[in-house]
Write a protein that holds these residues in place. Structure first.
Motif: not given
Length: 529
Positions: A425-428, A438-448, A493-500, A511-513
């Motif tokens: 999620l952080r890489r995406a 970027d710390s990428a906390e938003a997606w990482a926390q939602e995924g957790a 969880a990955f798909d739900d967080v990155t769906a938008s 996302v795919e990378e």
């Protein structure tokens, strides 16, 4: 004011009664005194203390009292004979009434919550603070109650006013008194003058920042016996004293009293001194509190504790695993059950679990309760931690174990895919926003938030299927099925967080990378899923 509110008889401690307890149908009181806590421990399902650190502290007090009234405070003939004596107590089905009554008759005067008379010895307090501290600059009851804001701090859970505080009941005060003794902060406190020198700096409590683990049975009686650890052969009960057993209060200018055995380690490690002031208009409430340092020099190291997971820092120093409100208890399970659990920190399981499994004929009936306080070493308090496992202690690794128990592998699989999800999620996100820093906390926390609760359910579902006889290969764990289960949870969880983001061309590419991270432990080196 004469001594009042003896905690042996006053109903101060909340309990949950067993369904078959006498009077459970409606007349059993929701709170009991310390005397009934022990006399009726076989009828009590457990403590109902709402605040985790107070629960943890009270258990340690009860362990010490249980050891005293049963004679399990010494093991001069070795641990085998000590265990034989504990088995005899267990067979009786209750703690010995005569031992309880004799002990409390001897020390009854030391269990008054309020005793401000000269020479008074209020329980777990220091009456000298009335003369050694400034009575016009006390800590106050808002400081005493750890869930309240005090001074200029924000109000999170309740509003409180220092000029007009709501006075806590004696039941609230005694539990917060214990919390301060075990989890109190380091740093500045109320000034205390001793031998002509005034200072206002306290050391941290012995359990501050830590998470403790307690074996738990079907009754408080089982829980207390399971929580005992045999003393070393050289321990003498008369020297291994609890604070209320001291003939005289220690000199604050001297080194703290030595912790020579389990009873002193359980009860006498505090670095804070407190004194509660009762309300003259309502004897069941506390009007004020003194809170300051107990010893000027302090202890060099944290006292050893049989209920903590001890780890080794990068500098080679032992320290207890800290409380973390975001970390589910199942992720610590192999560190509780295994003799030598994996990990670079070299975790050492709590010593109590080596002895707890002998308490019940069906050792798998024992659960583990984790109690702690997420906080820093000084003044910041974050959140209580209170969690309990299903019955697990039947899986405690014995000295003769030849293979790593399945529970460790199951925990590791759940952790592996949680870590992969975080990295993916952080890489995406970083690719999507084109910012590698970027710390990428938003997606990482939602995924957790999506993965870990689901992974916990999957863990316990598969844990329930493990072999309990010790005969099945690999403990009966279907590792491939477990791996697939955790991978699917991570993918969902990955798909739900990155769906938008995946609806756009740039987002879909990012996302795919990043998805490949779900299938590898190190970037570019895929592992079997």
């Amino acid at each position: 004011m004469p001594a009042t509110m003896n905690i042996l008889e006053e109903s101060l401690f909340p309990v949950r009664w067993s369904p078959d307890a006498e009077g459970h149908a409606g007349s059993a009181p929701p709170r009991v005194g310390l005397l009934d806590l022990l006399l009726r421990s076989h009828e009590i399902e457990g403590l109902a203390v709402p605040d985790a650190p107070a629960h943890s502290a009270l258990l340690r007090i009860l362990y010490a009292l249980t050891a005293r009234v049963t004679g399990l405070d010494e093991a001069k003939d070795g641990p085998d004979n000590w265990q034989f004596l504990r088995d005899e107590v267990l067979e009786e089905g209750r703690l010995p009434q005569k031992g309880i009554e004799d002990y409390f008759a001897r020390y009854r005067d030391r269990f008054f919550l309020f005793d401000l008379e000269p020479g008074g010895r209020p329980w777990m307090q220091d009456r000298r603070l009335k003369d050694q501290c400034d009575p016009s600059n006390t800590a106050g009851v808002n400081k005493l109650v750890v869930t309240r804001p005090s001074g200029n701090n924000f109000s999170w859970f309740t509003h409180a006013s220092d000029p007009r505080p709501d006075l806590p009941t004696a039941a609230e005060a005694v539990l917060n008194l214990l919390t301060w003794h075990y989890y109190g902060p380091s740093g500045r406190c109320s000034a205390r003058e001793v031998n002509g020198v005034t200072s206002a700096s306290a050391k941290a409590g012995p359990l501050r920042t830590s998470l403790s683990y307690h074996p738990e049975g079907d009754t408080l009686f089982e829980t207390l016996l399971a929580g005992l650890v045999p003393p070393a052969r050289g321990v003498e009960a008369e020297r291994d004293q609890c604070p209320w057993e001291w003939d005289e209060l220690p000199d604050p200018d001297e080194q703290p009293p030595a912790l020579t055995g389990p009873c002193s380690r359980l009860t006498a490690g505090s670095m804070h001194a407190l004194l509660l002031v009762p309300d003259p208009e309502d004897s069941e409430r506390v009007r004020d509190a003194y809170i300051t340092w107990a010893y000027r020099t302090g202890r060099g190291t944290r006292p050893d504790d049989a209920y903590l997971i001890w780890q080794i820092s990068k500098q080679g120093n032992p320290y207890p695993r800290p409380a973390d409100a975001h970390r589910a208890l199942w992720r610590d399970l192999d560190a509780l059950l295994l003799i030598d659990p994996p990990g670079v920190a070299q975790p050492r399981r709590p010593a109590v679990f080596e002895w707890a499994i002998e308490v019940s004929p069906e050792s798998s009936e024992l659960r583990v309760r984790a109690l702690g306080f997420e906080q820093d070493g000084q003044a910041k308090d974050t959140q209580f931690v209170d969690a309990v496992t299903p019955p697990v202690l039947g899986f405690v690794e014995k000295r003769s174990a030849r293979t790593q128990p399945a529970v460790g592998r199951l925990r590791a699989l759940g952790e592996r895919f949680g870590n992969r999800l975080d990295r993916a999620l952080r890489r995406a996100w970083r690719t999507y926003v084109n910012d590698a820093k970027d710390s990428a906390e938003a997606w990482a926390q939602e995924g957790a938030a999506r993965y870990w609760p689901a992974a916990e359910r999957a863990f316990w579902d598969r844990f329930a299927l493990l072999d309990r006889t010790g005969t099945a290969l690999d403990g009966g764990l279907d590792a491939a099925a477990a791996r697939t289960s955790f991978l699917q949870l991570a993918m969902r969880a990955f798909d739900d967080v990155t769906a938008s983001a995946a609806r756009t061309q740039r987002g879909a590419k990012a996302v795919e990378e990043a998805r490949i991270e779900l299938f590898c432990d190190r970037r570019g080196k895929p592992r079997p899923s």
